[in-house]
Design a protein around this motif. Structure first.
Motif, PDB file in Angstrom:
ATOM      1  N   ASN A 121       0.849  -1.196   0.000  1.00  0.00           N
ATOM      2  CA  ASN A 121       0.000   0.000   0.000  1.00  0.00           C
ATOM      3  C   ASN A 121       0.889   1.251   0.000  1.00  0.00           C
ATOM      4  O   ASN A 121       1.308   1.741   1.037  1.00  0.00           O
ATOM      5  CB  ASN A 121      -0.898  -0.020   1.242  1.00  0.00           C
ATOM      6  CG  ASN A 121      -1.926   1.092   1.212  1.00  0.00           C
ATOM      7  OD1 ASN A 121      -1.689   2.154   0.641  1.00  0.00           O
ATOM      8  ND2 ASN A 121      -3.057   0.851   1.832  1.00  0.00           N
ATOM      9  N   ALA A 156      -0.494   4.509   1.977  1.00  0.00           N
ATOM     10  CA  ALA A 156      -0.551   4.610   3.443  1.00  0.00           C
ATOM     11  C   ALA A 156       0.828   4.467   4.081  1.00  0.00           C
ATOM     12  O   ALA A 156       1.066   5.005   5.156  1.00  0.00           O
ATOM     13  CB  ALA A 156      -1.494   3.554   4.001  1.00  0.00           C
ATOM     14  N   THR A 195      -5.064   7.755   6.745  1.00  0.00           N
ATOM     15  CA  THR A 195      -5.575   8.362   5.503  1.00  0.00           C
ATOM     16  C   THR A 195      -7.032   8.781   5.647  1.00  0.00           C
ATOM     17  O   THR A 195      -7.626   9.287   4.702  1.00  0.00           O
ATOM     18  CB  THR A 195      -5.483   7.388   4.310  1.00  0.00           C
ATOM     19  OG1 THR A 195      -6.327   6.263   4.577  1.00  0.00           O
ATOM     20  CG2 THR A 195      -4.061   6.928   4.076  1.00  0.00           C
ATOM     21  N   GLU A 201      -7.415   1.022   5.802  1.00  0.00           N
ATOM     22  CA  GLU A 201      -6.570   0.570   4.694  1.00  0.00           C
ATOM     23  C   GLU A 201      -5.912  -0.732   5.119  1.00  0.00           C
ATOM     24  O   GLU A 201      -5.892  -1.075   6.295  1.00  0.00           O
ATOM     25  CB  GLU A 201      -5.449   1.599   4.425  1.00  0.00           C
ATOM     26  CG  GLU A 201      -5.916   2.990   4.134  1.00  0.00           C
ATOM     27  CD  GLU A 201      -5.740   3.363   2.672  1.00  0.00           C
ATOM     28  OE1 GLU A 201      -5.331   2.506   1.873  1.00  0.00           O
ATOM     29  OE2 GLU A 201      -6.019   4.538   2.348  1.00  0.00           O
TER      30      GLU A 201
END
Ligand code: HEC
Length: 478
Positions: A200, A203, A279, A283
């Motif tokens: 990711n 993030a 964020t 996530e």
């Protein structure tokens, strides 16, 4: 991307003035540049390492149509030197992989945009460069470890600092490779580089890779009963090694001249400490780490000295709050790299070396710090800091409403702390002692410096941190 980035770009653009007043005006009689002949070669060598599918940038610039529809925006962004991202103003041409377009390249892109972004002969356009090393920028690693389970990143408001212990064994690595990397007289293996591959990218803010041979990291994970465990500052145990990490903008690389980044045992745990941004929504991430063993005889290990301050108390609205620190270099060292660090209010960082003979050398100058683009800067020509050199660093923070990255509106008082919305300041000097055996002098200097730094704090300042017991010891080690 986020609203903040667009704002950032907008303010820098305003400061940079308009295209028509600058160097990008077409000269009479000049044939207008075309994508195929003039612009694609620039973008292929300076942009598409990020602006291609599954890389960090929000859109691809591989194809003519991708670039043509954004031609004016691209021209403005490169004229304002927002892209390619590169924050150091100086020293010029001193760092490896400097991302900077020439004035001529910028003018070419500007003229192309002004004249309607013509395609030219697309069949003659250069193709995209091969992806570096495929999935891994440094090529296939000797060892790949992956977080054992996907981690559910909390939506916020606070950022998350989590350590993930991952068991590893080098048993599957060919014996010839192991033999080449083994440090004579020990079982330790020299590590040439690590590469962190976040799942990711949005993030994951930064990651540090440690080796644990004590089992402490796994114990802490078990005690918390979760996926990894929370720890800020140190990883929560005294690491056997720190192998490197990743921050936004880092380029993983091998060091020249038989220099290793650290050593690791045949088996143990790799503990990855990750800072995740909040964020605003839930996530998930399952990061991988690739480890590369030394393939040439190991001559030296990277070592480090740190400058930093925990005495940060930035009044709301202060436009230029400055902090300074310095350290005396305890032995003759080659300076390989510098790695400055601040958070969102960071605005400038300047570091110099005052040599014992009175000469002064600029180590790094950044006058428009970006939290998004922090790199570990390696000198193209590493140089000597003689014993007794004093390295000084000055960090400047902008906590005014005019700072587009200010996380608070209206501004608030900000002190040292772990979240991206708190502040920090640091400068790591990547050094190699000239004389074998001087490593202990560096270690002693680090411990002495950390003790002094902590002794300066008031009880209130000290209470702001979540120190853990391993802190002072670990600070001397990594
Ligand atoms: C090291 C990676 C990297 C390189 C190299 C790079 N970009 Fe970007 N670019 C990004 C990222 C990531 C963003 C999203 C905004 C941000 O994070 O700063 C971006 C955003 C942009 C934007 C939108 C700016 C905005 O304000 O939203 C433009 C236009 C752009 N890039 C053009 C280019 C061009 C042209 C080049 C080459 C000359 C280039 N970039 C090189 C990573 C890169």
């Amino acid at each position: 991307m986020s609203r903040r980035m667009t704002l950032l770009a907008a303010s820098a653009l305003a400061a940079a003035g308009s295209l028509t007043g600058g160097q990008a005006v077409p000269e009479a009689g000049d044939p207008s540049p075309t994508w195929a002949r003039d612009v694609a070669p620039i973008l292929m060598s300076h942009c598409v390492e990020c602006h291609r599918p599954s890389e960090v940038a929000p859109f691809s610039l591989l194809a003519y149509k991708d670039a043509a529809k954004r031609a004016r925006f691209i021209a403005k962004t490169v004229t304002a030197r927002i892209m390619p991202p590169w924050t150091p103003d100086g020293p010029r041409d001193a760092f490896v992989d400097e991302r900077r377009l020439s004035g001529e390249e910028i003018a070419t892109i500007g003229r192309w945009a002004e004249t309607g972004a013509p395609a030219g002969d697309l069949s003659a356009a250069p193709g995209p460069p091969a992806e570096r090393g495929g999935r891994w920028r440094l090529g296939p690693p000797d060892l790949v470890v992956r977080m054992r389970r996907p981690f559910a990143i909390p939506a916020g408001p606070d950022d998350t600092y989590q350590v993930f212990p991952i068991p590893f064994s080098l048993a599957a690595v060919p014996a010839s490779v192991l033999a080449g990397a083994r440090i004579p007289g020990s079982d330790a293996l020299a590590v040439a580089a690590v590469e962190v591959r976040p799942e990711n990218q949005r993030a994951l803010h930064h990651a540090d890779v440690f080796v644990d041979t004590t089992g402490e990291a796994r114990k802490r994970e078990a005690a918390e009963g979760g996926n990894g465990y929370a720890s800020f500052g140190t990883p929560g145990f005294v690491p056997a090694a720190y192998l490197g990490g990743r921050v936004p903008g880092t380029t993983p690389r091998f060091l020249p001249g038989g220099i290793a980044v650290g050593v690791m045992p045949m088996s143990g745990d790799i503990a990855v400490q990750i800072h995740y941004h909040a964020t605003g929504k839930a996530e998930s991430d399952q990061t991988e780490v690739g480890v590369y063993l030394m393939r040439e005889p190991t001559r030296r290990m990277m070592d480090a000295l740190f400058l930093r301050s925990f005495k940060l108390d930035i009044p709301a609205g202060a436009p230029a709050y400055a902090v300074e620190d310095s350290i005396e270099v305890p032995a003759d060292c080659i300076l390989m790299s510098v790695f400055p660090h601040m958070h969102l209010l960071g605005h400038e960082v300047h570091a110099i070396a005052q040599m014992p003979d009175g000469s002064v050398r600029t180590l790094i100058d950044i006058s428009r710090w970006s939290f998004r683009w922090q790199d570990h800067y390696f000198y193209r020509e590493p140089f000597l800091l003689t014993k007794g050199t004093r390295v000084r660093c000055r960090w400047v923070f902008d906590n005014s409403a005019a700072n587009p990255s200010n996380p608070y509106s209206p501004p608030r008082e900000i002190v040292f702390g772990p979240n991206a919305t708190d502040e920090m300041c640091g400068l790591l000097l990547g050094v190699i002692p000239m004389n074998l055996g001087d490593e202990s002098l560096l270690r002693e200097a680090r411990i002495r410096k950390m003790k002094e730094t902590i002794a300066e704090l008031t009880p209130e300042e000290r209470a702001r941190f979540r120190w853990d017991d391993a802190f002072e010891e670990a600070a001397g080690l990594n």
